[in-house]
Design an enzyme around this catalytic site. Structure first.
Site, PDB file in Angstrom:
ATOM      1  N   ALA A  56       0.869  -1.200   0.020  1.00  0.00           N
ATOM      2  CA  ALA A  56       0.117   0.057   0.005  1.00  0.00           C
ATOM      3  C   ALA A  56       0.945   1.411   0.090  1.00  0.00           C
ATOM      4  O   ALA A  56       1.989   1.029   0.299  1.00  0.00           O
ATOM      5  CB  ALA A  56      -0.939  -0.017   1.061  1.00  0.00           C
ATOM      6  N   LYS A  57       0.200   2.442  -0.300  1.00  0.00           N
ATOM      7  CA  LYS A  57       0.986   3.734  -0.172  1.00  0.00           C
ATOM      8  C   LYS A  57       0.158   4.746  -0.158  1.00  0.00           C
ATOM      9  O   LYS A  57      -1.132   4.670  -0.514  1.00  0.00           O
ATOM     10  CB  LYS A  57       2.038   3.828  -1.594  1.00  0.00           C
ATOM     11  CG  LYS A  57       3.230   4.775  -1.311  1.00  0.00           C
ATOM     12  CD  LYS A  57       4.086   4.218  -0.821  1.00  0.00           C
ATOM     13  CE  LYS A  57       5.511   4.956  -0.539  1.00  0.00           C
ATOM     14  NZ  LYS A  57       6.640   4.020  -0.404  1.00  0.00           N
TER      15      LYS A  57
END
Ligand code: GLU
Length: 425
Positions: A114-115
């Protein structure tokens, strides 16, 4: 499977997302039976875009774009940093989240990828304004993050204080102690020893291992580093402490060169006072462009994406490139450098030290039992060297680049997990 892409995914993307897609395409011929599941890695699982309005110190209001992308969660909760940068956009965050999936799987950490990011230039805002931006963003993410859902961490322009604000905001909304919702926190708030230095230390391990396997010495080795933030500065100091000469440094202000080795204590002090390494005593100022032809043995890009392109790759003199940043090399440049015989240690290996110690922090938070800095560093080295060895051997065996070998190992792990879980419903 329907292979046509959703409207927000542009297959012609020439930025980081396009770069990621071509890296995935390259791995396809090596994936055997898993090839038919590869489509899953070309689309992020969940994307959240939020408006982040805040009151400025002057009483007016400002709006910022906030993002969080969970690329893949087959192997565990989403994991990856949050960056504050004026160029943050959806396709960039998508690419960064996808590289986290690959990185976490390559290191065999029990996380997906994720980011997050906020499109803001933090230099233009006060600390109180940045706190309000961080808290409003965290609050808007709501249940999209969580210790078993998706765990943010620092990235470009975010640090332990930003993580403390995120953790506090989430915990206040939950009405419970939830230190495990973010990593990279201050040690006083459930952070881990060694987390701040971990990415730079990992870059150091990756450089040392690569040189050793090529029969080269760290002692006297000439290193050029682009970026003097948390990653570049720590890697440079560790390399210098082990005998390397840091001959060039570049940052947003330009670059400096000193063939006898830059005194990093002097450079650090100058950077602190002047905001850039440029102007550092006893060093020659060179242009940001001239930095790429610096005579050196190892080049460490530790800034942003798309720095090594078809335009400057041919001028690089280093025999080894260790990617401290995420996505610094375009696919076109990758090909040119491979033809030139340059060994590239890809970002998803070289800069994995940060997320490895984030994993340790998450584990320590659940156990409420904290390790010493030595324990952290030894375990970090153990995981990195084990992963590095497997990747190096696969690359040799199949005659493929280290990047493709890393993607083979990571994609197989992710797609195997997906196959074992099955498709819901
Ligand atoms: N932002 C770092 C990275 O790109 C660390 C992510 C984390 O610790 O979750 O790997």
């Amino acid at each position: 499977m329907n292979a046509s892409l959703p409207s927000y995914l542009n297959s012609e993307d020439v930025g980081p997302w396009g770069n990621y897609l071509s890296q995935v395409d390259r791995v396809a011929p090596h994936l055997g039976d898993f090839q038919h599941l590869l489509e899953t890695l070309k689309r992020p699982r969940r994307i959240l875009v939020v408006d982040v309005p805040i009151r400025l110190d002057n009483g007016t209001m400002a709006h910022f774009e906030g993002y969080r992308v969970q690329h893949n969660t087959s192997r565990g909760p989403g994991k990856g940093g949050v960056r504050f940068h004026p160029d943050v956009c959806l396709s960039e965050v998508m690419a960064l989240s996808a590289w986290m999936s690959i990185k976490n799987a390559a290191m065999n950490l029990p996380f997906g990828g994720a980011k997050g990011g906020i499109r803001i230039d933090p230099k233009l805002y006060s600390r109180a304004e940045l706190e309000r931006v961080t808290r409003r963003y965290t609050s808007e993410l709501g249940g999209f993050i969580g210790p078993q859902v998706d765990i943010p961490a620092p990235d470009v322009n975010t640090d332990a204080q930003v993580m403390a604000w995120m953790m506090d905001t989430y915990a206040m909304n939950q009405g419970a102690n939830t230190t495990g919702v973010v990593t990279g926190k201050p040690v006083e708030l459930g952070g881990s020893q060694g987390r701040k230095e971990a990415t730079g230390m990992g870059v150091f391990f990756a450089t040392r291992e690569t040189l050793t396997r090529q029969g080269l010495q760290l002692d006297g080795c000439r290193v050029a580093v682009q970026g003097f933030g948390n990653v570049g500065s720590v890697a440079a100091k560790l390399l210098q402490a082990h005998g390397a000469l840091i001959v060039a440094l570049a940052d947003h202000g330009g670059a400096i060169y000193q063939p006898n080795g830059i005194d990093l204590d002097v450079a650090t002090e100058h950077h602190r006072a002047a905001g850039s390494v440029v102007g550092c005593p006893q060093c020659e100022a060179i242009s940001a462009d001239a930095f790429w032809n610096t005579p050196c043995d190892v080049l460490i890009p530790a800034a942003l994406e798309n720095q090594i392109t078809e335009h400057n790759a041919m001028r690089i003199q280093a025999k080894v490139i260790v990617e401290g940043a995420n996505g610094p090399t375009t696919t076109g440049a990758d090909d040119l450098l491979e033809d030139m015989g340059v060994t590239i240690v890809p970002d998803v290996v070289a800069n994995a030290g940060g997320v490895i110690v984030s994993y340790f922090e998450w584990v320590q938070d659940f156990a409420s039992y904290f390790w010493t800095e030595d324990e952290v560093n030894q375990r970090l080295e153990h995981i990195m060297l084990g992963a590095f060895d497997a990747i190096w051997r696969l690359a040799q065996e199949r005659g493929i680049s280290l990047r493709t070998a890393t993607f083979v190992i990571a994609c197989e792990r992710i797609l195997r997990a997906r196959q074992l879980r099955g498709l819901y419903p």
